[in-house]
Design a protein around this motif. Structure first.
Motif, mmCIF file in Angstrom:
data_model
loop_
_atom_site.group_PDB
_atom_site.id
_atom_site.type_symbol
_atom_site.label_atom_id
_atom_site.label_comp_id
_atom_site.label_asym_id
_atom_site.label_seq_id
_atom_site.Cartn_x
_atom_site.Cartn_y
_atom_site.Cartn_z
ATOM 1 N N ALA A 20 0.852 -1.194 0.000
ATOM 2 C CA ALA A 20 0.000 0.000 0.000
ATOM 3 C C ALA A 20 0.879 1.232 0.000
ATOM 4 O O ALA A 20 2.010 1.210 0.509
ATOM 5 N N THR A 21 0.374 2.300 -0.576
ATOM 6 C CA THR A 21 1.025 3.605 -0.515
ATOM 7 C C THR A 21 0.001 4.601 0.008
ATOM 8 O O THR A 21 -1.093 4.705 -0.537
ATOM 9 N N LEU A 22 0.374 5.293 1.074
ATOM 10 C CA LEU A 22 -0.512 6.267 1.693
ATOM 11 C C LEU A 22 0.102 7.649 1.582
ATOM 12 O O LEU A 22 1.313 7.804 1.761
ATOM 13 N N LYS A 23 -0.698 8.629 1.281
ATOM 14 C CA LYS A 23 -0.276 10.035 1.290
ATOM 15 C C LYS A 23 -0.946 10.658 2.510
ATOM 16 O O LYS A 23 -2.166 10.686 2.602
ATOM 17 N N VAL A 24 -0.132 11.127 3.461
ATOM 18 C CA VAL A 24 -0.629 11.622 4.737
ATOM 19 C C VAL A 24 -0.365 13.125 4.842
ATOM 20 O O VAL A 24 0.770 13.574 4.624
ATOM 21 N N ASP A 25 -1.399 13.887 5.173
ATOM 22 C CA ASP A 25 -1.243 15.315 5.435
ATOM 23 C C ASP A 25 -0.948 15.474 6.923
ATOM 24 O O ASP A 25 -1.836 15.337 7.770
ATOM 25 N N ARG A 26 0.301 15.755 7.232
ATOM 26 C CA ARG A 26 0.752 15.817 8.630
ATOM 27 C C ARG A 26 0.040 16.896 9.433
ATOM 28 O O ARG A 26 -0.122 16.776 10.650
ATOM 29 N N THR A 27 -0.414 17.963 8.772
ATOM 30 C CA THR A 27 -1.058 19.056 9.514
ATOM 31 C C THR A 27 -2.399 18.640 10.107
ATOM 32 O O THR A 27 -2.864 19.251 11.068
ATOM 33 N N ASN A 28 -2.997 17.567 9.569
ATOM 34 C CA ASN A 28 -4.231 17.027 10.164
ATOM 35 C C ASN A 28 -3.988 16.444 11.547
ATOM 36 O O ASN A 28 -4.928 16.214 12.306
ATOM 37 N N TYR A 29 -2.706 16.189 11.871
ATOM 38 C CA TYR A 29 -2.343 15.537 13.133
ATOM 39 C C TYR A 29 -1.494 16.467 14.004
ATOM 40 O O TYR A 29 -0.692 16.018 14.810
ATOM 41 N N ASP A 30 -1.675 17.770 13.812
ATOM 42 C CA ASP A 30 -0.977 18.785 14.595
ATOM 43 C C ASP A 30 0.545 18.693 14.454
ATOM 44 O O ASP A 30 1.287 18.910 15.406
ATOM 45 N N VAL A 31 1.004 18.358 13.249
ATOM 46 C CA VAL A 31 2.428 18.360 12.939
ATOM 47 C C VAL A 31 2.618 19.503 11.940
ATOM 48 O O VAL A 31 2.516 19.313 10.730
ATOM 49 N N LYS A 32 2.866 20.697 12.474
ATOM 50 C CA LYS A 32 2.852 21.904 11.648
ATOM 51 C C LYS A 32 4.226 22.522 11.432
ATOM 52 O O LYS A 32 4.350 23.503 10.698
ATOM 53 N N TYR A 33 5.251 21.988 12.046
ATOM 54 C CA TYR A 33 6.584 22.578 11.954
ATOM 55 C C TYR A 33 7.000 22.774 10.490
ATOM 56 O O TYR A 33 6.921 21.860 9.679
ATOM 57 N N GLY A 34 7.412 23.982 10.139
ATOM 58 C CA GLY A 34 7.906 24.279 8.800
ATOM 59 C C GLY A 34 6.855 24.256 7.705
ATOM 60 O O GLY A 34 7.191 24.247 6.523
ATOM 61 N N SER A 35 5.589 24.240 8.067
ATOM 62 C CA SER A 35 4.515 24.165 7.085
ATOM 63 C C SER A 35 4.198 25.548 6.522
ATOM 64 O O SER A 35 3.884 26.473 7.273
ATOM 65 N N GLY A 36 4.259 25.667 5.199
ATOM 66 C CA GLY A 36 3.893 26.915 4.542
ATOM 67 C C GLY A 36 2.414 27.232 4.683
ATOM 68 O O GLY A 36 1.985 28.358 4.447
ATOM 69 N N SER A 37 1.615 26.255 5.083
ATOM 70 C CA SER A 37 0.182 26.488 5.302
ATOM 71 C C SER A 37 -0.080 27.247 6.599
ATOM 72 O O SER A 37 -1.149 27.816 6.786
ATOM 73 N N PHE A 38 0.904 27.259 7.511
ATOM 74 C CA PHE A 38 0.716 27.880 8.813
ATOM 75 C C PHE A 38 1.709 28.995 9.113
ATOM 76 O O PHE A 38 1.476 29.817 9.987
ATOM 77 N N PHE A 39 2.849 29.003 8.403
ATOM 78 C CA PHE A 39 3.887 29.986 8.689
ATOM 79 C C PHE A 39 4.282 30.712 7.405
ATOM 80 O O PHE A 39 4.429 30.094 6.350
ATOM 81 N N ASP A 40 4.465 32.024 7.517
ATOM 82 C CA ASP A 40 4.864 32.847 6.373
ATOM 83 C C ASP A 40 6.390 32.975 6.316
ATOM 84 O O ASP A 40 7.084 32.785 7.322
ATOM 85 N N ASN A 41 6.884 33.325 5.151
ATOM 86 C CA ASN A 41 8.291 33.673 4.938
ATOM 87 C C ASN A 41 9.266 32.563 5.315
ATOM 88 O O ASN A 41 10.354 32.828 5.815
ATOM 89 N N LEU A 42 8.897 31.313 5.086
ATOM 90 C CA LEU A 42 9.807 30.198 5.368
ATOM 91 C C LEU A 42 10.829 30.007 4.243
ATOM 92 O O LEU A 42 11.877 29.413 4.457
ATOM 93 N N GLY A 43 10.493 30.488 3.063
ATOM 94 C CA GLY A 43 11.405 30.372 1.929
ATOM 95 C C GLY A 43 11.804 28.932 1.669
ATOM 96 O O GLY A 43 10.965 28.031 1.638
#
Length: 191
Positions: free
Chosen positions: A152-175
């Motif tokens: 099986a191959t799963l694609k998991v969105d980590r932000t659904n599980y409160d894993v937000k570190y370095g996420s451009g969806s939650f933090f600006d100007n990460l480059g």
């Protein structure tokens, strides 16, 4: 009249017996030491790969048709395989920290199949409840089964599980420090 009551009584007894004892499927335990879970996470400047160990798992079948499954992953075994030495130790430590998977307080993750739909010979679309960091969300993925092997191959969105570190969806100007929200799990199971 007596014949009618006897027929009704027999119907009730056999009818209840049939519904009280459904045909149970076969549960096949996964050989955790022979199975692999590989992860791949992506960032603007590249990617990282690694492994994580299954703690337990089983697939359920009705004849040769997949009907269910349940798996527990040992989150404390997160292992980076594309780095060595100091960089590997730093990334492994960071993935175990509260910035990512908080493995000290959440040592396991779990996947429980909730719906299995056949999509072809040996192929299934599975929906399950995935629990990471104590947060449970539905996930849908494909499973293929050949003999005593399943993939099986799963694609998991980590932000659904409160894993937000370095996420451009939650933090600006990460480059170029941006880490993409989705990561892949490639699972090869031996039964």
């Amino acid at each position: 009249m007596k014949k009618g009551i006897l027929s009704l009584a027999l119907t009730a007894v056999f009818g209840l017996t049939a519904t009280a004892n459904p045909i149970d499927g076969e549960k096949k335990e996964i050989k955790t030491s022979e199975s692999t879970v590989t992860w791949k996470a992506y960032k603007v400047t590249g990617s990282h790969t690694g492994t994580i160990a299954l703690k337990s798992g089983a697939l359920e079948f009705d004849g040769d048709k997949l009907t269910g499954g349940e798996f527990v992953v040992d989150m404390t075994t997160i292992n980076t395989t594309d780095l060595e030495g100091e960089y590997k130790q730093k990334l492994d430590g960071h993935l175990n920290s509260d910035d990512f998977f908080s493995t000290a307080s959440n040592p396991t993750s779990k996947l429980v199949f909730t719906n299995v739909k056949s999509t072809g010979k040996n192929a299934y679309e599975v929906t399950g409840d995935l629990t990471i960091k104590g947060i449970t969300k539905p996930i849908t993925f494909d499973v293929s089964i050949y003999g005593s092997k399943a993939t099986a191959t799963l694609k998991v969105d980590r932000t659904n599980y409160d894993v937000k570190y370095g996420s451009g969806s939650f933090f600006d100007n990460l480059g170029d420090k941006t880490i993409y929200d989705e990561f892949d799990l490639v699972v090869d199971l031996q039964m």
